[in-house]
Scaffold this motif. Structure first.
Motif, PDB file in Angstrom:
ATOM      1  N   LYS A  82       0.831  -1.206   0.000  1.00  0.00           N
ATOM      2  CA  LYS A  82       0.000   0.000   0.000  1.00  0.00           C
ATOM      3  C   LYS A  82       0.865   1.255   0.000  1.00  0.00           C
ATOM      4  CE  LYS A  82      -4.063  -2.062   2.227  1.00  0.00           C
ATOM      5  NZ  LYS A  82      -4.968  -1.825   1.074  1.00  0.00           N
TER       6      LYS A  82
ATOM      7  N   GLY B 266       0.778   3.936  -2.901  1.00  0.00           N
ATOM      8  CA  GLY B 266       0.488   5.324  -2.572  1.00  0.00           C
ATOM      9  C   GLY B 266       1.529   6.271  -3.133  1.00  0.00           C
TER      10      GLY B 266
ATOM     11  N   THR C  14      -6.178  11.163  -3.352  1.00  0.00           N
ATOM     12  CA  THR C  14      -7.564  11.251  -2.888  1.00  0.00           C
ATOM     13  C   THR C  14      -8.466  10.362  -3.728  1.00  0.00           C
ATOM     14  OG1 THR C  14      -7.285  13.509  -2.056  1.00  0.00           O
ATOM     15  CG2 THR C  14      -9.535  12.794  -2.527  1.00  0.00           C
TER      16      THR C  14
ATOM     17  N   SER D 233      -7.896   6.817  -2.825  1.00  0.00           N
ATOM     18  CA  SER D 233      -8.473   6.509  -1.509  1.00  0.00           C
ATOM     19  C   SER D 233      -9.970   6.294  -1.600  1.00  0.00           C
ATOM     20  CB  SER D 233      -8.163   7.649  -0.531  1.00  0.00           C
ATOM     21  OG  SER D 233      -6.771   7.797  -0.326  1.00  0.00           O
TER      22      SER D 233
ATOM     23  N   GLY E 292     -11.185   3.047  -2.871  1.00  0.00           N
ATOM     24  CA  GLY E 292     -10.974   1.895  -1.998  1.00  0.00           C
ATOM     25  C   GLY E 292      -9.606   1.262  -2.061  1.00  0.00           C
TER      26      GLY E 292
ATOM     27  N   SER F 288      -6.906   2.368  -0.620  1.00  0.00           N
ATOM     28  CA  SER F 288      -6.259   2.557   0.689  1.00  0.00           C
ATOM     29  C   SER F 288      -4.751   2.778   0.603  1.00  0.00           C
ATOM     30  CB  SER F 288      -6.536   1.348   1.595  1.00  0.00           C
ATOM     31  OG  SER F 288      -7.910   1.175   1.808  1.00  0.00           O
TER      32      SER F 288
ATOM     33  N   LYS G 135      -1.151   4.178   1.452  1.00  0.00           N
ATOM     34  CA  LYS G 135      -0.565   4.579   2.721  1.00  0.00           C
ATOM     35  C   LYS G 135       0.741   5.332   2.462  1.00  0.00           C
ATOM     36  CE  LYS G 135      -3.661   2.358   5.165  1.00  0.00           C
ATOM     37  NZ  LYS G 135      -4.694   3.085   5.949  1.00  0.00           N
TER      38      LYS G 135
ATOM     39  N   SER H 231      -4.358  10.676   1.427  1.00  0.00           N
ATOM     40  CA  SER H 231      -4.495   9.381   2.102  1.00  0.00           C
ATOM     41  C   SER H 231      -5.443   9.437   3.293  1.00  0.00           C
ATOM     42  CB  SER H 231      -3.119   8.880   2.559  1.00  0.00           C
ATOM     43  OG  SER H 231      -2.568   9.725   3.547  1.00  0.00           O
TER      44      SER H 231
ATOM     45  N   SER I 221      -8.728   7.533   3.044  1.00  0.00           N
ATOM     46  CA  SER I 221      -8.780   6.073   3.065  1.00  0.00           C
ATOM     47  C   SER I 221      -9.709   5.581   4.166  1.00  0.00           C
ATOM     48  CB  SER I 221      -7.374   5.495   3.297  1.00  0.00           C
ATOM     49  OG  SER I 221      -6.525   5.779   2.223  1.00  0.00           O
ATOM     50  N   GLY I 222     -10.573   4.633   3.824  1.00  0.00           N
ATOM     51  CA  GLY I 222     -11.475   4.066   4.823  1.00  0.00           C
ATOM     52  C   GLY I 222     -12.750   4.848   5.043  1.00  0.00           C
TER      53      GLY I 222
END
Length: 347
Positions: free
Chosen positions: A9, A13, A42, A45, A48, A50, A52, A246, A249-250
């Motif tokens: 990840k 990223g 963005t 993220s 999905g 994610s 990092k 980031s 994310s989530g």
């Protein structure tokens, strides 16, 4: 999550961030590394993926921004500082009005609790706001989403708005030289070492402040002259933008729909207040409007500093105002929380 997954990840990223930065640079976008990486990460993220950004690289990027700010400090800094008090006073007033007005909107138009509303609208104080939210057992997730929406919108909106109003409405100041890679590495190493110490001491924005102080001291004494080598600044600004992206994310689609409108309206109001304050201070002080607006804009400290540097605005002016903003937030947030509690509002 396994170590391999985290590594994957992180690689993804960084790849997405640099691809976005390079694309924006090739397209001639203002503040391209910051804006391009923010937009790309963005999007990833929200899809999905994610992505990092390792904490170590995040911290180094903030040290790069601080070090680049410090490159504008010269031995005659004290003469320059004597012309800033009025604009700093304007920043303090602008910040207070922004938090009160946007907090009011979030409370009365969107039903947010008063403490959460003011913490969600603190301009440039995400980490400190989340720490206060945890201490008061507030809805940290909501504050995080609202702050993330604000950071994204301000980062993406400022460059085209500055272009609209004329980036070159004053006399931008550029560093007189560019440091070589070896000299850049020395300044960055000393900044990182200081950042570790500052972070352990609990200094807000520790890595940015460390970079600013180390670089400022070296430039202010004439030990070195010039900004970081271009690859260093490009990487630092790109990673700083990736950190902003980031943070989405989530976040679920439902959360974004529920809080996105509130975040957009409060961010727009905050940006309008900062623009009015910047226009007023520009008329009173003679400083360029765009330079003051960058210093007053309610984005993240690191992001706004990076944007100002990308646009070659006066680094001493920018550094002074952003340091004041950090210190003012530490002082203002607890006061505003007490004021809101005293004067009522939805719980």
């Amino acid at each position: 999550m396994s170590l391999f997954d985290k590594w994957l990840k992180s690689v993804a990223g960084l790849a997405i961030a640099f691809a976005g930065a390079l694309f924006a640079s090739s397209a001639g976008v203002p503040a391209a590394p910051l804006v391009g990486s923010t937009a790309a990460v963005t999007a990833a993220s929200l899809l999905g993926l994610s992505p990092k950004i390792p904490d170590s690289l995040r911290n180094l990027s903030f040290a790069v921004i601080g070090g680049t700010l410090g490159a504008g400090i010269t031995p005659d800094i004290y003469d320059n500082l004597s012309s800033f008090p009025l604009s700093i006073l304007g920043l303090a007033v602008s910040m207070a009005i922004t938090m009160l007005a946007c907090g009011y909107v979030l409370m009365h138009a969107f039903g947010q609790p008063r403490d959460a509303a003011v913490l969600a609208t603190s301009p440039g104080g995400l980490s400190y706001s989340l720490a206060l939210a945890l201490e008061r057992k507030l809805d940290v997730r909501t504050i995080m989403v609202l702050q993330s929406v604000r950071l994204f919108l301000i980062t993406m909106l400022m460059p085209p708005l500055l272009t609209l109003f004329g980036i070159m409405d004053g006399k931008p100041v550029e560093a007189v030289a560019i440091l070589g890679l070896q000299a850049s590495a020395v300044v960055l190493f000393l900044s990182a070492a200081s950042g570790i110490v500052f972070d352990r001491l609990g200094v807000p924005a520790a890595w940015l402040i460390a970079g600013l102080l180390v670089s400022g001291a070296m430039h202010g004494t004439g030990l070195v002259v010039g900004r970081f080598a271009e690859p260093v600044t490009f990487a630092g600004f790109t990673i700083a933008g990736a950190v902003i992206g980031s943070r989405f994310s989530g976040i679920s689609g439902a959360e974004l729909r529920r809080l996105g409108v509130a975040g957009a309206i409060s961010s727009g109001l905050a940006l309008f207040i900062s623009a009015v304050a910047a226009l007023t201070m520009s008329a009173l002080t003679g400083f360029p409007f765009t330079q003051i607006w960058i210093a007053y804009a309610p984005g993240g400290v690191e992001g706004m500093a990076a944007m100002a540097l990308s646009l070659h605005l006066d680094p001493v002016f920018v550094a002074t105002h952003h340091i004041f903003r950090i210190l003012a937030l530490i002082a203002l947030l607890p006061v505003l929380l007490r004021w809101l509690k005293t004067h009522g509002g939805p719980d």
